[in-house]
Design an enzyme around this catalytic site. Sequence first.
Site, PDB file in Angstrom:
ATOM      1  N   CYS A  76       7.247   3.890 -40.755  1.00  0.00           N
ATOM      2  CA  CYS A  76       5.651   4.384 -40.812  1.00  0.00           C
ATOM      3  C   CYS A  76       5.546   5.838 -41.006  1.00  0.00           C
ATOM      4  CB  CYS A  76       4.932   4.068 -39.672  1.00  0.00           C
ATOM      5  SG  CYS A  76       5.391   2.640 -38.992  1.00  0.00           S
TER       6      CYS A  76
HETATM    7  N1  LIG Z   1       3.136   1.543 -41.060  1.00  0.00           N
HETATM    8  C1  LIG Z   1       2.638   1.435 -39.841  1.00  0.00           C
HETATM    9  N2  LIG Z   1       3.369   0.591 -39.021  1.00  0.00           N
HETATM   10  N3  LIG Z   1       1.844   2.462 -39.312  1.00  0.00           N
HETATM   11  C2  LIG Z   1       1.863   2.566 -37.896  1.00  0.00           C
HETATM   12  C3  LIG Z   1       0.578   3.323 -37.691  1.00  0.00           C
HETATM   13  C4  LIG Z   1      -0.005   3.370 -36.534  1.00  0.00           C
HETATM   14  C5  LIG Z   1      -1.405   4.154 -36.209  1.00  0.00           C
HETATM   15  N4  LIG Z   1      -1.485   4.702 -34.911  1.00  0.00           N
HETATM   16  C6  LIG Z   1      -2.373   3.044 -36.569  1.00  0.00           C
HETATM   17  O1  LIG Z   1      -2.497   2.370 -35.632  1.00  0.00           O
HETATM   18  O2  LIG Z   1      -2.825   2.979 -37.660  1.00  0.00           O
END
Ligand SMILES: NC(=[NH2+])NCCC[C@H](N)C(=O)O
Length: 392
Positions: A379
Amino acid sequence: MGTVLLHRPGRELARLTPRNNDSLLFDGIPWVGRAQEEHDTFAAALRARGVEVLYVSQLLAETLAVPEARAELTAGVVDDTRLGDTLRRRVADHLTYLDPVALAAVLIGGLAHDELRTSADRPGGLVYTLMPSNEFVIDPLPNLLFTRDSSVWVRDRAAVTSLAMPARRRETTLTDAIYRYHPRFVGTRMLYDPALEPVEGGDVLLLAEGVIAIGVGERTTPAGAERLARRVFGAQLAHTILVVPIAQERATMHLDTIVTMVDADAVIMYPKYAHSLQAYTVIAGADGEPQVDGPAPFLRAAADAMDIGTLRVIDTGLDPVTAEREQWDDGNNTLAIAPRLCVAYERNVETNAQLERAGIEVIRIPGSELGSGRGGPRCMSCPMLREPTSAG
Ligand SMILES: NC(=[NH2+])NCCC[C@H](N)C(=O)O
């Protein structure tokens, strides 16, 4: 992997409090200095393997040196109905005096009530007067750290995505401006834009040349997946798209929280879903309309689309409890930088051991602070496939 876009977290993380962390999509209050050290370790690990690391802050500051980009991004933040005319004028005036580096810092870190100076001849008006001092005139973007979500490159095309959560929407105005105005990216052909149906990069997995999986769940919608499929087929970037419904829960907000590629024919995958996950196979019909087939078990559909006998599965963790803990801590969210070589959080001890038993080399990085935003090495990185623009 040639070039990767990262965002070293900064002041925007210092904005998180127990009062706002839920709406800003963090599960805790990170220790900012330590999060930066962890991030520097991540960047150093990538550089040590020959990956070029670009930073959003630097690209954004360079982008803001272009007058049209500056005007567009400034208009983007002041064009907020929360502000009203008086405060809007005051904020616009405040931003005018910032150099590109300082302006980039405000666009990312936000502007708190008390950071804006007002006076009799520079009034903030009713809105500023009534605004609690712990609120933001410009909201911070703590999730910019997760550069994977706001854009996806498919070969030489950049898809600036359309983020589903209000706390993240403005991230794409920054990535979009960088791709359109930064000298290194001017002329990049764009595949998607933030005004379209919701698609987030964490849901998009490139399984093989010509094969893309798109998770649909809490973030990417079926309409977003269909739109991206149309765009990808229109540009002849893939022959098959697998649309994969995932549970609409925080633990599985994106497809890359439960499965990521670690070899040309292997994935690390959360066992709870490995054998129940389904996929709809979408191909381009003769008339250009996406043609939908299925559902079929994801692993079968993927192996068929990838034209391999089986897609090998490496399980998260050991037992169901460890797997659940390590899935939550982004054990599956590995970043493959070459076949059988990936970056992973060190804390996911059992999952990393499973990867090594299966012949995958694991570069361990610390992530106890970074992980409080629920995102791992995948991510936190956006691979960019495009070479520097050359004449013509
Ligand atoms: N590609 C990912 N898994 N991204 C994680 C994103 C986390 C971020 N805090 C959200 O809730 O959007």
